[in-house]
Design a protein around this motif. Structure first.
Motif, mmCIF file in Angstrom:
data_model
loop_
_atom_site.group_PDB
_atom_site.id
_atom_site.type_symbol
_atom_site.label_atom_id
_atom_site.label_comp_id
_atom_site.label_asym_id
_atom_site.label_seq_id
_atom_site.Cartn_x
_atom_site.Cartn_y
_atom_site.Cartn_z
ATOM 1 N N ILE A 160 4.777 -5.849 6.600
ATOM 2 C CA ILE A 160 4.334 -5.057 5.443
ATOM 3 C C ILE A 160 3.721 -5.977 4.385
ATOM 4 O O ILE A 160 2.670 -5.676 3.810
ATOM 5 C CB ILE A 160 5.518 -4.233 4.872
ATOM 6 C CG1 ILE A 160 5.903 -3.128 5.869
ATOM 7 C CG2 ILE A 160 5.177 -3.658 3.493
ATOM 8 C CD1 ILE A 160 7.229 -2.440 5.573
ATOM 9 N N VAL A 161 4.340 -7.113 4.156
ATOM 10 C CA VAL A 161 3.808 -8.064 3.159
ATOM 11 C C VAL A 161 2.424 -8.551 3.619
ATOM 12 O O VAL A 161 1.473 -8.597 2.828
ATOM 13 C CB VAL A 161 4.777 -9.255 2.951
ATOM 14 C CG1 VAL A 161 4.142 -10.305 2.043
ATOM 15 C CG2 VAL A 161 6.106 -8.770 2.374
ATOM 16 N N HIS A 162 2.282 -8.884 4.901
ATOM 17 C CA HIS A 162 0.977 -9.331 5.413
ATOM 18 C C HIS A 162 -0.077 -8.233 5.272
ATOM 19 O O HIS A 162 -1.207 -8.496 4.839
ATOM 20 C CB HIS A 162 1.096 -9.765 6.884
ATOM 21 C CG HIS A 162 1.650 -11.150 7.044
ATOM 22 N ND1 HIS A 162 0.871 -12.283 6.979
ATOM 23 C CD2 HIS A 162 2.916 -11.575 7.251
ATOM 24 C CE1 HIS A 162 1.637 -13.356 7.147
ATOM 25 N NE2 HIS A 162 2.876 -12.954 7.313
ATOM 26 N N GLY A 163 0.317 -7.004 5.631
ATOM 27 C CA GLY A 163 -0.629 -5.888 5.534
ATOM 28 C C GLY A 163 -1.057 -5.648 4.099
ATOM 29 O O GLY A 163 -2.246 -5.419 3.820
ATOM 30 N N ALA A 164 -0.111 -5.721 3.182
ATOM 31 C CA ALA A 164 -0.420 -5.504 1.765
ATOM 32 C C ALA A 164 -1.394 -6.571 1.273
ATOM 33 O O ALA A 164 -2.332 -6.279 0.524
ATOM 34 C CB ALA A 164 0.872 -5.530 0.945
ATOM 35 N N GLN A 165 -1.192 -7.800 1.753
ATOM 36 C CA GLN A 165 -2.052 -8.893 1.278
ATOM 37 C C GLN A 165 -3.473 -8.764 1.838
ATOM 38 O O GLN A 165 -4.449 -9.093 1.150
ATOM 39 C CB GLN A 165 -1.419 -10.235 1.664
ATOM 40 C CG GLN A 165 -1.868 -11.397 0.783
ATOM 41 C CD GLN A 165 -3.218 -11.950 1.208
ATOM 42 O OE1 GLN A 165 -3.546 -11.894 2.397
ATOM 43 N NE2 GLN A 165 -3.974 -12.479 0.246
ATOM 44 N N THR A 166 -3.597 -8.276 3.064
ATOM 45 C CA THR A 166 -4.931 -8.061 3.646
ATOM 46 C C THR A 166 -5.708 -7.045 2.806
ATOM 47 O O THR A 166 -6.897 -7.225 2.522
ATOM 48 C CB THR A 166 -4.804 -7.554 5.093
ATOM 49 O OG1 THR A 166 -4.038 -8.500 5.823
ATOM 50 C CG2 THR A 166 -6.161 -7.386 5.758
ATOM 51 N N ALA A 167 -5.004 -5.988 2.402
ATOM 52 C CA ALA A 167 -5.663 -4.929 1.624
ATOM 53 C C ALA A 167 -5.847 -5.314 0.157
ATOM 54 O O ALA A 167 -6.686 -4.735 -0.529
ATOM 55 C CB ALA A 167 -4.829 -3.654 1.721
ATOM 56 N N TRP A 168 -5.061 -6.257 -0.291
ATOM 57 C CA TRP A 168 -5.061 -6.647 -1.711
ATOM 58 C C TRP A 168 -5.035 -8.179 -1.774
ATOM 59 O O TRP A 168 -4.001 -8.793 -1.900
ATOM 60 C CB TRP A 168 -3.822 -6.048 -2.401
ATOM 61 C CG TRP A 168 -3.670 -6.386 -3.846
ATOM 62 C CD1 TRP A 168 -4.651 -6.648 -4.756
ATOM 63 C CD2 TRP A 168 -2.423 -6.505 -4.561
ATOM 64 N NE1 TRP A 168 -4.108 -6.915 -5.988
ATOM 65 C CE2 TRP A 168 -2.746 -6.826 -5.893
ATOM 66 C CE3 TRP A 168 -1.081 -6.356 -4.205
ATOM 67 C CZ2 TRP A 168 -1.768 -7.013 -6.873
ATOM 68 C CZ3 TRP A 168 -0.109 -6.542 -5.181
ATOM 69 C CH2 TRP A 168 -0.453 -6.868 -6.496
ATOM 70 N N PRO A 169 -6.207 -8.805 -1.652
ATOM 71 C CA PRO A 169 -6.263 -10.263 -1.468
ATOM 72 C C PRO A 169 -5.694 -11.075 -2.641
ATOM 73 O O PRO A 169 -5.366 -12.246 -2.468
ATOM 74 C CB PRO A 169 -7.764 -10.551 -1.312
ATOM 75 C CG PRO A 169 -8.383 -9.234 -0.968
ATOM 76 C CD PRO A 169 -7.531 -8.169 -1.573
ATOM 77 N N GLU A 170 -5.570 -10.433 -3.799
ATOM 78 C CA GLU A 170 -4.994 -11.171 -4.939
ATOM 79 C C GLU A 170 -3.499 -11.412 -4.766
ATOM 80 O O GLU A 170 -2.911 -12.236 -5.481
ATOM 81 C CB GLU A 170 -5.210 -10.412 -6.263
ATOM 82 C CG GLU A 170 -6.663 -10.372 -6.746
ATOM 83 C CD GLU A 170 -7.506 -9.325 -6.015
ATOM 84 O OE1 GLU A 170 -6.927 -8.377 -5.430
ATOM 85 O OE2 GLU A 170 -8.753 -9.478 -5.995
ATOM 86 N N LEU A 171 -2.885 -10.660 -3.867
ATOM 87 C CA LEU A 171 -1.425 -10.811 -3.704
ATOM 88 C C LEU A 171 -1.091 -12.247 -3.295
ATOM 89 O O LEU A 171 -1.685 -12.813 -2.376
ATOM 90 C CB LEU A 171 -0.896 -9.835 -2.646
ATOM 91 C CG LEU A 171 0.621 -9.865 -2.409
ATOM 92 C CD1 LEU A 171 1.412 -9.495 -3.645
ATOM 93 C CD2 LEU A 171 1.008 -8.942 -1.249
ATOM 94 N N GLU A 172 -0.118 -12.820 -3.999
ATOM 95 C CA GLU A 172 0.371 -14.175 -3.720
ATOM 96 C C GLU A 172 1.795 -14.008 -3.205
ATOM 97 O O GLU A 172 2.686 -13.643 -3.979
ATOM 98 C CB GLU A 172 0.392 -15.011 -4.995
ATOM 99 C CG GLU A 172 -0.955 -15.077 -5.709
ATOM 100 C CD GLU A 172 -0.829 -15.720 -7.086
ATOM 101 O OE1 GLU A 172 -1.000 -16.942 -7.166
ATOM 102 O OE2 GLU A 172 -0.556 -15.014 -8.059
ATOM 103 N N ALA A 173 2.008 -14.245 -1.912
ATOM 104 C CA ALA A 173 3.327 -13.937 -1.344
ATOM 105 C C ALA A 173 3.895 -15.115 -0.570
ATOM 106 O O ALA A 173 3.155 -15.896 0.049
ATOM 107 C CB ALA A 173 3.225 -12.717 -0.436
#
Ligand code: WQD
Length: 337
Positions: A160-173
């Motif tokens: 889920i974290v990876h998917g969220a980051q793909t859709a929202w590239p600003e995410l820093e996880a």
């Protein structure tokens, strides 16, 4: 940073709160207290000299979470909240999936709405399943034949974290895969306080030492290990807490995954001996059949976290045993004295 620390009243959360405050961060504890105590937060405040704000909330209730967090100002989330009993997850799979997945999804949606980009997620070495090689680095396959819904919920959260980051590239996880946390704050004021019969080795040992349980059951001595008992990578909870702070302070756009372990393998009997030495208490034990789902060896290669986070463990198993004993002997009934 102003850090929203979910699960901040729990065992790992309370130590992480303390280390964050010591490093100059502000902490807001979010917890539903379903498996933790307000007394832990009171003691974090006492030890740090800082009044720690608390939000009491079940994060899997998305609307309640949106309402409760609407007015709260924070720059980063360290997400530790979740259900974590492996055996219970086999009995109650849908509850484990619902709580552990819905809370992460709600948090990520709220963060995106608010433009809050920094996210540290508490995962587990359990995602490696029965390892095909040890020590385990982050390139080892994960999410193959996992033994419990708990383990799957950790692995699905990582996706889920990876998917969220793909859709929202600003995410820093950052995804942190913990090995076996043990020990306590050396003050003896905060520590692990499991409800009911402890599932995990160290709290079972400390309860034997304090006279609450008669003897330890050693689950199997026929493994392919030096003494036949299971080998794990035990990490002092304060080293683990420092790993979170190191990850947060180096966070960047993308998703990075790190093992947090010592790199040292110890058998069940190694832990028993180390505890007896550190505490001066004898730990009677009996060898029992192996526990379903257990693997022979789980040991980290922490090289990546060492190099990229400039972090390494500094506390030994002996220190962890001393600190666990200090906590348990000062708080024989945990927080509910
Ligand atoms: C360690 C060793 C047991 C209890 C689990 C989860 C993992 C993580 C941490 C958390 C094993 C032996 C244990 C006892 C024993 N998750 N043992 N007698 O199983 O490595 O990891 O907890 O939230 O996801 O799977 O940890 O402490 O239960 O066991 O002999 O009474 O001690 O067989 O070899 P484990 P553990």
């Amino acid at each position: 940073m102003r850090v929203l620390l979910t699960g901040g009243a729990g065992y790992i959360g309370s130590h992480t709160a303390l280390v964050l405050i010591e490093r100059g961060h502000e902490v807001i504890v979010l917890d539903d207290f379903s498996n933790s105590s307000r007394e832990a937060v009171r003691r974090i405040s006492e030890l740090s000299g800082v009044d720690v704000p608390v939000i009491e909330l079940d994060l899997s209730d998305r609307e309640a979470a949106q309402r409760a967090l609407a007015e709260v100002d924070f720059d980063a989330v360290i997400h530790l909240a979740g259900l974590k009993a492996v055996g219970e997850s086999v009995e109650q799979p849908t509850r484990y999936y619902r709580v552990n997945l819905d809370s992460t999804i709600a948090l990520l949606d709220i963060m995106r709405e608010r433009g809050i980009t920094k996210f540290v997620f508490s995962s587990s070495a359990t995602v490696y399943g029965d390892p095909i090689y040890v020590p385990i680095d982050e390139a080892h396959p994960a999410g193959v034949d996992l033994a419990s819904p708990y383990g799957w919920s950790k692995f699905m959260n990582e996706r889920i974290v990876h998917g969220a980051q793909t859709a929202w590239p600003e995410l820093e996880a950052v995804v942190l895969r913990y090995f076996n946390p043990v020990g306590a704050h050396p003050s003896g004021r905060i520590g692990e306080d499991p409800s009911g019969i402890p599932n995990n080795l160290m709290p079972f040992i400390t309860q034997v030492a304090v006279g609450k349980r008669e003897r330890l059951s050693v689950f199997g001595d026929g493994y392919n290990t030096p003494d036949g008992t299971g080998v794990r990578d035990y990490i002092h909870v304060l080293d683990l807490a420092e790993g979170h702070v190191a990850a947060l302070e180096r966070i960047a756009p993308g998703v990075e995954t790190y093992n947090l372990g010592s790199g040292i393998g110890s058998s069940v009997l190694d832990v028993v001996r180390a505890f007896e030495q550190a505490s001066g208490q004898a730990i009677p034990y009996a060898v029992m059949p192996a526990r379903a789902g257990d693997v022979a060896v789980l040991q980290a290669d922490p090289g990546r976290a060492n190099a990229e986070l400039d972090w390494r463990t500094t506390r030994s198993l002996e220190e962890a045993c001393r600190d666990s004993w200090n906590w348990q002997s000062q708080n024989p009934a945990g927080y509910h004295a």
